[in-house]
Design a protein around this motif. Structure first.
Motif, PDB file in Angstrom:
ATOM      1  N   TYR A 312       0.810  -1.225   0.000  1.00 10.46           N
ATOM      2  CA  TYR A 312       0.000   0.000   0.000  1.00 10.46           C
ATOM      3  C   TYR A 312       0.846   1.280   0.000  1.00 10.46           C
ATOM      4  O   TYR A 312       0.601   2.188  -0.807  1.00 10.46           O
ATOM      5  CB  TYR A 312      -0.989  -0.012   1.162  1.00 10.46           C
ATOM      6  N   VAL A 359      -6.100  -5.405  -3.366  1.00  7.03           N
ATOM      7  CA  VAL A 359      -4.892  -4.628  -3.660  1.00  7.03           C
ATOM      8  C   VAL A 359      -4.901  -4.145  -5.106  1.00  7.03           C
ATOM      9  O   VAL A 359      -4.571  -2.981  -5.389  1.00  7.03           O
ATOM     10  CB  VAL A 359      -3.625  -5.463  -3.374  1.00  7.03           C
ATOM     11  N   TYR A 362      -7.132  -1.284  -5.446  1.00  5.75           N
ATOM     12  CA  TYR A 362      -6.538  -0.075  -4.885  1.00  5.75           C
ATOM     13  C   TYR A 362      -5.575   0.567  -5.890  1.00  5.75           C
ATOM     14  O   TYR A 362      -5.510   1.799  -6.007  1.00  5.75           O
ATOM     15  CB  TYR A 362      -5.812  -0.399  -3.577  1.00  5.75           C
TER      16      TYR A 362
END
Length: 655
Positions: A312, A359, A362
């Motif tokens: 992230y 993920v 994102y």
């Protein structure tokens, strides 16, 4: 074939019509036939190659240019051969291959078939070929790709003696890494006439070429004669690569394609011609016009140990830097150590507790295309699936599965293997939204597979042709998908694969100073817009180190990495500045041609430089390496008598 050159043809250079029999268009050797001459290990004086007679030809005009097809026959065996030469408008290059057909009543057994054969390489000019001919060879290695060296032929042991020698200069590859030791290309320069012959073998497996001298009967006044130089280029052979092919009645065999060109000038002139030719034969993809900036979490960063928690902050910093693709590299599919367990390609719940899809989504919210690493051609020996599928899925020799570095090689001739691979691609694209796949390949499986094949080399060639057909089907299904080509860096740097993949990793080199030398040489083998170069600023370093890293990639394809989230603001700003400038020039880079004002780079150079030229602009990258010299003088003769405006484009603080 009497002449293939940028120079005019002069029949007097042949020194007599009797020599023409030594200038064959093709070499073909069958098992059981005489190898008809004093040849040593050379691929000359072959039979039925010497018996082939002309039966017809045709010229077909197509989208690329004129295509010449010459038909030959051997009356004794019924072997027919069609020589195919595709020419390209605007480029002095022919793409050559031969199609062999058995029209006789008995099986024929092939030991050698050339894709391109030329004699008389040094017939222009007066000096001895031992003095005037210079061979440029691209040595290649993991971490040390694209190291060009030039040799006079006597430096390689091939010297003019009396009549001719049994010595040859051979450059070969056996196995599934086409550029494991040499890139499949070369350049032979005549320093007296200022001309050169250059070639690239467009195959991602075993290949061979040789240069030697060939006897002819007209002696000079001293009773000696150097003979003519020849070259024979092709794919796998029996002698060098464990390839042998049985041709049954009505069957055909097609040699691997070889692109051959001639130009006035040396290696740099050849590289510029090849750059245009490679763009011409490459599959069209917007990736090669837009050149999006790629972030990959592997090099000098996560090194194959990604988790959601680690990713992230990297995703945030990559987006902040201006990256447009974010690729999660190796390790996403395993809880821990994974090298010899790969093969099922299911995401690790331990690494991604909320799912891999969380993920990748994102990544999309940050305006980047998500990517995933994959090594689809192999299966680890400890992969549970490997025990449940038959041996026919894998390369086998003498009844046993072939193992290399803890992996089996999948055989793409097998329909179930192709279906299995299709399922993996479909899942990554449809379930995880991957718009980018890094397709790696980290083994060299050796001679090939003898399962359902006439020889190990025959099985290898069949598999490789099946693999590229499968790859073509993936691109047909997902035309916008970008699939990066990687083989432990640059271990398959060939235009069998690079004509399909729009981007390719050229090296795994982890030292940014050595990466500069590899990057500077990249346009000799790969178009600039395909050559992906790692830029991986270190966690602790100065601004000069960041700038050096960024310049490594800025004239090619930026493969950004490094722990960007841990960098100081000043160093991070240098990354952003480089990417922003790259975006302002990248479309022009995609149409540029390379040059090297300090010559081709070599390890040990104090300075190196590489330039790209497009229209009225030149972009020039200059690196000072390990030397003590504070200045370098660049040879820019091409700019003589032109009005110039020169500036330091990056970093801006150095202007």
């Amino acid at each position: 074939l009497l002449h293939f050159s940028s120079l005019d043809y002069e029949e007097a250079a042949l020194k007599g019509a009797a020599q023409k029999s030594k200038f064959p268009l093709v070499e073909v050797q069958l098992t059981g036939e005489n190898h008809d001459g004093h040849h040593g290990a050379k691929h000359i004086e072959t039979l039925p190659g010497k018996r082939l007679i002309y039966t017809g030809h045709r010229i077909i005009d197509n989208d690329c240019g004129p295509k010449l097809e010459i038909e030959l026959s051997d009356l004794e065996t019924g072997l027919r051969l069609a020589a195919h030469w595709q020419f390209y408008r605007g480029f002095p290059v022919a793409r050559c291959y031969n199609v062999v057909e058995n029209t006789g009543d008995k099986e024929l057994e092939l030991e050698y078939v050339s894709s391109f054969a030329l004699t008389g390489l040094a017939k222009e000019g007066k000096a001895s070929w031992g003095e005037k001919m210079k061979l440029h060879l691209p040595h290649n290695s993991w971490y040390g790709e694209l190291q060009w060296h030039a040799y006079k032929l006597p430096e390689l042991g091939l010297s003019p003696v009396n009549r001719f020698t049994t010595k040859r200069v051979t450059v070969s590859n056996t196995g599934s890494w086409s550029s494991g030791e040499y890139v499949p290309m070369g350049c032979l320069e005549n320093t007296e006439t200022g001309s050169c012959l250059f070639w690239q073998i467009e195959h991602h497996g075993s290949w061979h070429y040789e240069i030697g001298d060939h006897f002819h009967r007209e002696l000079n006044d001293a009773g000696t004669d150097e003979g003519h130089l020849y070259i024979r280029i092709g794919g796998p052979t029996e002698r060098e690569n464990h390839w042998w092919k049985k041709l049954r009645q009505g069957e055909t065999f097609v040699t691997v394609p070889v692109a051959v060109g001639a130009v006035n000038g040396g290696l740099e002139a050849a590289a510029r011609i090849l750059t245009g030719y490679r763009r011409c034969i490459r599959r069209s993809h917007r990736d090669n016009q837009e050149l999006p900036v790629i972030f990959n979490d592997f090099m000098n960063c996560l090194f194959g140990d990604p988790t959601a928690e680690k990713l992230y902050p990297l995703i945030d910093s990559a987006a902040e830097a201006g990256c447009e693709i974010f690729c999660i590299d190796a390790g996403w599919y395993a809880d821990g150590e994974w090298w010899d367990e790969v093969g099922e390609w299911q995401p690790s719940v331990k690494r991604f507790p909320e799912g891999l899809g969380k993920v990748t989504e994102y990544i999309r919210t940050k305006g980047m295309v998500p990517g995933l690493w994959l090594e689809i051609e192999v299966m680890g020996v400890h992969c549970p699936l490997a025990e449940r599928v038959p041996d026919e899925w894998f390369f086998c020799r003498r009844g046993k599965r072939v193992i290399d570095n803890g992996r089996y090689q999948l055989d793409f001739r097998h329909e179930e293997v192709r279906r299995f691979a299709d399922g993996i691609i479909d899942r990554l694209v449809r379930e995880y939204g991957a718009g980018y796949i890094k397709m790696d390949y980290n083994i060299n499986i050796g001679a090939g597979t003898d399962l359902d094949a006439d020889s190990a080399g025959d099985g290898m060639l069949q598999h490789q042709r099946a693999y590229v057909l499968w790859l073509d089907s993936v691109f047909a299904r997902y035309p916008d998908l970008i699939i990066e080509h990687c083989s432990s860096g640059g271990m398959r740097m060939d235009y069998s694969l690079l004509s399909r993949h729009s981007v390719a990793s050229i090296s795994d080199q982890t030292d940014y100073r050595k990466m500069a030398l590899i990057a500077a040489a990249a346009p000799t083998a790969v178009t600039p817009e395909q050559a992906a170069v790692w830029s991986y600023p270190l966690e602790t370093g100065g601004t000069e180190e960041v700038a050096f890293n960024m310049v490594n990639a800025m004239l090619l394809r930026i493969h950004q990495s490094g722990h960007l989230a841990r960098m100081t603001p000043e160093r991070m700003e240098l990354v952003r500045e480089a990417i922003a400038y790259y975006k302002s020039i990248r479309r022009r880079l995609a149409a540029s041609l390379p040059f090297w004002p300090l010559g081709l780079p070599k390890f040990g150079n104090a300075w190196t430089a590489m330039g790209l030229e497009e229209g009225d602009a030149i972009w020039l990258a200059v690196w000072r390496l390990d030397g003590t010299e504070n200045e370098a003088v660049l040879a820019l003769d091409r700019l003589a008598n032109r009005g110039l405006s020169v500036r330091c484009a990056y970093p801006a603080a150095a202007r």
